[in-house]
Design an enzyme around this catalytic site. Structure first.
Site: not given
Ligand SMILES: NC(=O)c1ccc[n+]([C@@H]2O[C@H](COP(=O)([O-])OP(=O)(O)OC[C@H]3O[C@@H](n4cnc5c(N)ncnc54)[C@H](OP(=O)(O)O)[C@@H]3O)[C@@H](O)[C@H]2O)c1
Length: 253
Positions: A135, A149
Site C-alpha cells: 500500500s 496497517y
Molecule cells: N482497497 C484499498 O484501498 C487498498 C489500498 C492499498 C492496498 N490495498 C491492498 O490490496 C490488497 C487487496 O485488497 P482489496 O482492496 O481487494 O480488499 P478486499 O476487497 O477486502 O479483499 C481482501 C481479499 O483478501 C482475502 N483475505 C483476507 N484475509 C485473508 C486470509 N487470512 N486468508 C486468505 N485470504 C484472505 C479476502 O478473502 P476471504 O475473506 O474470503 O479470505 C479477499 O479476497 C490488500 O493487500 C490490501 O492491503 C488495498
C-alpha cells in the site's frame, strides 16, 4: 504467451478483478482465499483454466498446500501474487497486542509464507515473478487511523526489497515486485478490523480495474516497484508532508 499464476485474496476486490482479467486473456489461475463458496463462483466465472484452493494465508501450512496444489495442477508456477490483506481502523494509542498481531499475520507473515513457499520452485527453474501487494501507506504513513496497517505494509516493503537484493546477482530472471495502490474502491474499508459501520467511499479512490491494469502491465513488464496512482499519490505527499523532498528531509534532521 499464457502464464500460470497464483493469486491470494482472489475472492473479492482487487484479487477478484485481477483473476477475471487474467483469465480473459488466457492465463491459467490458482485462486486462493478463505471463502471457498465465493472462490468457487469466481473460478467458475473465470473459465476452464481457473482452479481454486481454500486457503487461510495466516497459516503457513495452508500456503504450502496452496503451492503444492498449484504445482500439481500446472506443473509450474510463473507468477505468485501475495494480494490478500486487511486494514485496521485504530490510532496508535488505541492498539492492542491482538490488533498488531492480526495486522502482522495477515499482511506480513502471509506474504512471507508465500515467498518462502514459492521461491525454491523459482530457483529450481531459474525464473519466476513474485508480486507483493502492499500500500502507499506502507511508504508514506499519512492516514493515522490505519496505523498498524501502514506499519505492517512498511514491513512488507522491507522484506520485499531484501528478497530482491538477495536474488539479484544469482537469479537475474527471478523478479520481485512491490505494488503500492492508494485508496481503491473495494470492500477493504468495511472489511478492516474495527471498521466503523458507516465506512463510506474514499475521495480520489481508484477502481480495482485501474489497479489491475497497472498490475497486468507489471506482469508483462516486471519492475521493482509501482505506484498505481502516482499523480494523486504525489499530491497526498504534498498535502500531508509538503512534498517528497520535505518528507525525505526528515532523514537529515
Ligand atoms: N482497497 C484499498 O484501498 C487498498 C489500498 C492499498 C492496498 N490495498 C491492498 O490490496 C490488497 C487487496 O485488497 P482489496 O482492496 O481487494 O480488499 P478486499 O476487497 O477486502 O479483499 C481482501 C481479499 O483478501 C482475502 N483475505 C483476507 N484475509 C485473508 C486470509 N487470512 N486468508 C486468505 N485470504 C484472505 C479476502 O478473502 P476471504 O475473506 O474470503 O479470505 C479477499 O479476497 C490488500 O493487500 C490490501 O492491503 C488495498
Amino acid at each position: 504467451m499464457s502464464k500460470t499464476i497464483v493469486i491470494t485474496g482472489a475472492s473479492a476486490g482487487i484479487g477478484m478483478v485481477l483473476a477475471k482479467q487474467l483469465a480473459a486473456r488466457g492465463d491459467a489461475l490458482m485462486l486462493a482465499a478463505r471463502s471457498a463458496d465465493v472462490l468457487r463462483q469466481v473460478a467458475r466465472s473465470c473459465g476452464r483454466e481457473a482452479y481454486y484452493y481454500a486457503t487461510d494465508v495466516t497459516r503457513r501450512q495452508d500456503v504450502n498446500r496452496l503451492r503444492d496444489e498449484a504445482l500439481r495442477t500446472f506443473g509450474n508456477v510463473d507468477v505468485w501474487i501475495n494480494n490478500a490483506g486487511r486494514g485496521i481502523t485504530r490510532n496508535v494509542l488505541e492498539l492492542t497486542d491482538e490488533d498488531l498481531d492480526e495486522m502482522m499475520a495477515v499482511n506480513v507473515k502471509s506474504a512471507l509464507y508465500g515467498m518462502q513457499a514459492i521461491l525454491p520452485h523459482f530457483k529450481e527453474r531459474g525464473e519466476g515473478h513474485l508480486i507483493n501487494v502492499s500500500s502507499f501507506l506502507g511508504r508514506i504513513p499519512f492516514a493515522s487511523f490505519r496505523s498498524a496497517y501502514s506499519a505492517s505494509k512498511s514491513a512488507l516493503n522491507s522484506l520485499t526489497a531484501n528478497l530482491r537484493m538477495d536474488l539479484r546477482a544469482e537469479y537475474p530472471n527471478i523478479h520481485v515486485s512491490l505494488v503500492m495502490p492508494g485508496a481503491v474502491s473495494t470492500g477493504f474499508a468495511v472489511n478492516s478490523l474495527h471498521a466503523p459501520a458507516d465506512s463510506g467511499p474514499v475521495p480520489m479512490a481508484q477502481t480495482p480495474e485501474e489497479v489491475v491494469a497497472a498490475m497486468i502491465e507489471l506482469i508483462d513488464h516486471p519492475q521493482a516497484e509501482i505506484y498505481t496512482n502516482p499523480d494523486v499519490q504525489l499530491e497526498q505527499v504534498k498535502r500531508y508532508y509538503g512534498g517528497v523532498g520535505e518528507f525525505e528531509e526528515n532523514m537529515r534532521r
